[in-house]
Design a protein around this motif. Structure first.
Motif: not given
Length: 893
Positions: A151-180
């Protein structure tokens, strides 16, 4: 609060109402919603896929996404039957498809989703038959959701194995975790409800293989965070205990700030009696909100009386008074026999604690004579994806227990050696070698002596390539080399086909920025050194062609190489590093008493970047006339006069060991050059020569009054920024630059384990001792050290003074961005990352060194078209010479 299926349907209806779903878009229901199970986080089980699209080897860093021409994937909504242009799609187009996640795991602390996809309708077999492995690389997009049920905002840690680039909603993230690596995940606050995730999928043969169907497998993992300072990795990185003594004093613990405010680490204390630690920090140690940082410290009591090291990290909110909070960390001591492989730690030049595995000479290791010569070091460089302390690495030489050598297994800092054993990774090798004398003192070693200047180097796969790098760049330290199943160069491994079209001059500059890693063009540096090559005939990971080519090129360079191709063997097998050929080679080389280079009467030195090149035959190039092109010195020795003669090409300056200069003159380019010395002073170790513009060659230091010279660690392409002494500092202003600074910090730690302090220029100007990143938007760029630097801003325009003194002006429109090196004092460097606005700043930020093989020259100016044109959208790029002027080989539109 609603529960179960009704709650999620409400969320989806609201999401569609707000414009997040198309009328034809299938609903994405989180796992467990149908059963009425509620978890704090849940990924959707169904994903929308669009692709494949063309991509070249390591091209994704430049953008090169065809969908960006129409605004980007994030602007598109699922529409069944809709077509989008693609050069590798049937009929030149691709359509949307749906994919069910392979696995969805959800519990009380988080959720994960694994996706596996390929495109079987593409004739990959034919495509590969034309373009080879390059054809098995492609890109695509996947869209799913993550649901927050609280019922309220949560602080979340997101791992992105083998991903270089992604968007969450309207925010862009580059770098990811290409080698896991899972070293530096994203920390994000998510409000209740559904959040769209757009993931750019990039298939890379080097990372994902070139055998069987070209599929892409990724994993997304979301976990609830504490919202404060927490451990990023369990335990403490520290040395093993041998003979009841800690093998080395350096240790490290990695923390993450998952809160919304910066945190200061105040102190580190040890809770064990009779043991103390020293948190060596001369400045405030700030872990910015969302940042992950390693904390180095020293263990002062080296004879532990307990089974574990227990420390307490004291921390508090930055600039907030009050008693500090504590974070407890514990690690069991690992005890090893002093003669068995064990972990030693040391400080990498970048200020982070690294480790290597050391196997000292056994009690039975002997030259079987009265000689008491020091033993050399046998360097064993691991392959990609392996930790140095894994059994595959540490036990690779177990069948040679009594070898007359100090066996050292470096890490290169990361399982991929940061940058393929090149710049950052090779600095780790040299630091590991330098740490062994400290180990000898710490454990009071009484065995065989050590010669840190004589290396026998060997390695497998990427470590085999690292062996070629060591051999071609530090030849005077090498007594022998055994590259096993190693590739010749990044460009030869997976060809650079299928990049977006660009001006040939641009492509040449990209290739030139990687000249130092084209080992097939540096083979002449190997002359005089004994080499044994080994490769499996059936290797489907690194084809035997690489070793066959190097064997041929060495022969043509009048060098020697024994080559053994093992019939029926693949890339790896038990005992690959101790075959009968290798065993014999190791044993012969460690007992050799001669320096093979000293017997040469003629040899050549080929240099791509003097910043990473050592001595060959006592001679080292220190400056090139035109960076980005190879330099060369042909050396001949007159046996009658005992004098050397030098013939140079594209060399501005070089130095020679004084012991080689036996006469008051030498011959350079068929001209006598006087060598004078001051008899009142001790002779220098090296005598320098430089090419004066009008007077020919001169002895002495490069002398140009009033000129700021580029030298030492500053030499090289953009990746020279990684040659730092001390942790990085990332400077930014408030607002849009802070998120980019955090992302660069995250990428540096993810891919290099490199530490960085994030500094807000509005409040703090402390730059630390290492190299600096400056993040800037619009007109706000800090002045540099050199007032005559050829790149500057005039209003919203970027101006570059070219090699002829003409001003190249680029107006601040169309997404203008730039990234370029600037000089600082004491061989330090600054990397300026600039954009006319936040969106364009991202274009430059993604070119900060991260993956190898991208090709980044000294300066790059980008337009918004880089998003789909890739490097072809750059409007200027090139190199700086020895006096920080733009070279005549640079590119301008």
């Amino acid at each position: 609060m609603p529960h179960g299926r009704y709650y999620w349907l409400c969320c989806l209806c609201l999401f569609a109402f707000l414009g997040g779903a198309h009328h034809n878009e299938p609903a994405m229901i989180p796992l467990g919603a149908e059963e009425g199970i509620q978890h704090p986080l849940a990924f959707s089980s169904s994903w929308q896929i669009l692709g494949p699209f063309q991509i070249g080897t390591r091209e994704a860093t430049w953008g090169s996404d065809p969908l960006e021409f129409i605004g980007g994937f994030r602007k598109l909504e699922y529409e069944e039957g809709a077509q989008y242009r693609s050069s590798i799609g049937t009929n030149g187009a691709v359509k949307w498809s749906l994919l069910e996640a392979d696995t969805i795991e959800t519990d009380t602390v988080g959720s994960s989703a694994s996706l596996s996809l390929n495109f079987p309708h593409v004739n990959w077999t034919f495509f590969r038959g034309v373009y080879g492995w390059a054809a098995l690389q492609y890109q695509a997009w996947a869209r799913g959701e993550i649901f927050v049920s609280a019922d309220r905002a949560q602080t979340v840690i997101i791992y992105t194995d083998y991903v270089l680039e992604f968007w969450i909603d309207d925010t862009h993230y580059f770098g990811g975790d290409f080698y896991a690596f899972r070293r530096s995940p994203l920390v994000i606050a998510l409000k209740p409800g559904a959040h769209r995730i757009d993931v750019r999928l990039v298939r890379d043969v080097r990372a994902m293989g070139g055998v069987s169907e070209p599929s892409i497998n990724i994993k997304l993992d979301a976990k609830l965070a504490s919202g404060s300072l927490e451990l990023a990795n369990d335990g403490i990185l520290m040395a093993d205990v041998v003979n009841e003594t800690l093998a080395s004093e350096w240790a490290s613990v990695t923390v993450r700030n998952s809160g919304s405010q910066d945190i200061e680490v105040v102190d580190i204390e040890c809770s064990n009696e009779w043991t103390s630690v020293d948190f060596q920090n001369t400045e405030k140690f700030i872990v910015s909100a969302g940042q992950t940082r390693p904390i180095p410290f020293r263990v002062l009591s080296q004879r532990p009386r307990y089974s574990s090291l227990d420390i307490i990290i004291q921390h508090k909110l930055n600039n907030i008074a009050g008693n500090p909070s504590i974070l407890a960390v514990s690690e069991l001591f690992t005890k090893r026999s002093i003669y068995h492989p064990h972990k030693i730690t040391f400080l990498h030049p970048g200020g982070v604690v690294s480790y290597a595995i050391l196997r000292p000479p056994s009690e039975n290791a002997s030259y079987h004579s009265n000689q008491k010569r020091p033993f050399p070091i046998l360097l064993q460089l691991h392959g990609a994806g392996l930790e140095a302390d894994s059994d595959l690495v540490t036990h690779a030489l177990d069948s040679l227990p009594d070898l007359c050598a100090w066996v050292l297994f470096p890490t290169g800092v990361t399982p991929w050696s940061g940058d393929d054993w090149h710049n950052w990774g090779f600095a780790d090798v040299e630091a590991a070698v330098a740490a062994v004398p400290h180990w000898i003192k710490a454990v009071q070693w009484k065995g065989a002596d050590l010669d840190t200047d004589r290396w026998l180097v060997s390695g497998h796969s990427n470590g085999g390539q690292g062996t070629w790098y060591t051999l071609t760049h530090k030849p005077d330290r090498i007594i022998g080399a055994a590259p096993v199943s190693g590739y010749t160069s990044i460009q030869n491994y997976v060809p650079y086909e299928l990049w977006q079209p660009m001006d040939p001059r641009q492509f040449a500059i990209l290739g030139s920025s990687m000249n130092s890693y084209r080992h097939e063009l540096l083979v002449e540096n190997c002359k005089g050194i004994r080499i044994l090559q080994q490769h499996g005939e059936d290797d489907d990971n690194v084809p035997a062609y690489h070793s066959r080519l190097m064997c041929q090129l060495l022969y043509q360079a009048n060098s020697s190489s024994e080559y053994f191709e093992l019939s029926g063997q693949g890339h790896w097998f038990d005992g690959v590093m101790t075959t009968k050929h290798l065993r014999k080679f190791y044993e012969e080389q460690v007992k050799s008493t001669t320096n093979p280079v000293e017997t040469l009467e003629a040899f050549s030195i080929v240099v791509a970047n003097p910043g990473d090149m050592g001595f060959k035959g006592g001679i080292r190039v220190t400056q090139l006339e035109i960076p980005g092109q190879y330099g060369r010195i042909d050396v001949s020795f007159n046996t009658t006069s005992s004098a050397y003669a030098f013939k140079t090409s594209n060399v501005l300056s070089f130095e020679v060991q004084s012991s080689l200069m036996r006469f008051p003159y030498t011959v350079i380019d068929q001209t006598d050059v006087e060598v004078t010395s001051d008899s009142s002073k001790p002779p220098p170790r090296h005598i320098e020569f430089w090419r004066a513009s009008a007077r020919g060659w001169q002895a002495g230091r490069l002398a140009e009054p009033g000129v700021l010279h580029r030298h030492g660690r500053q030499l090289g392409a953009l990746d020279a920024i990684m040659r730092t002494k001390g942790h990085f500092t990332i400077r930014h202003h408030n607002g849009d630059t802070s998120s980019i600074a955090l992302q660069i910090s995250r990428n540096l730690f993810q891919y290099f384990s490199a530490d960085s302090a994030i500094v807000n220029l509005e409040f703090d100007g402390d730059d630390g001792s290492g190299n600096i990143f400056t993040i800037a938007i619009g007109k706000r760029v800090c002045p540099g050290l050199d007032s005559n630097f050829p790149i500057h801003l005039e209003g919203s325009s970027l101006v570059i003074r070219d090699s002829e003194g003409h001003l190249q002006r680029y107006e601040g429109s169309n997404g203008l961005a730039a990234i370029f090196l600037r000089p600082l004092e004491d061989e330090k460097l600054e990397l300026v990352v600039w954009g006319i606005d936040k969106d364009s700043l991202v274009l430059a930020a993604r070119l900060v060194p991260m993956l190898t093989g991208v090709g980044q020259p000294d300066f790059i100016v980008l337009s918004g078209s880089c998003r789909w044109k890739g490097a072809g959208g750059a409007v200027a790029m090139g190199f700086f010479d020895h006096s920080w002027n733009v070279t005549k080989t640079s590119f301008f539109t």
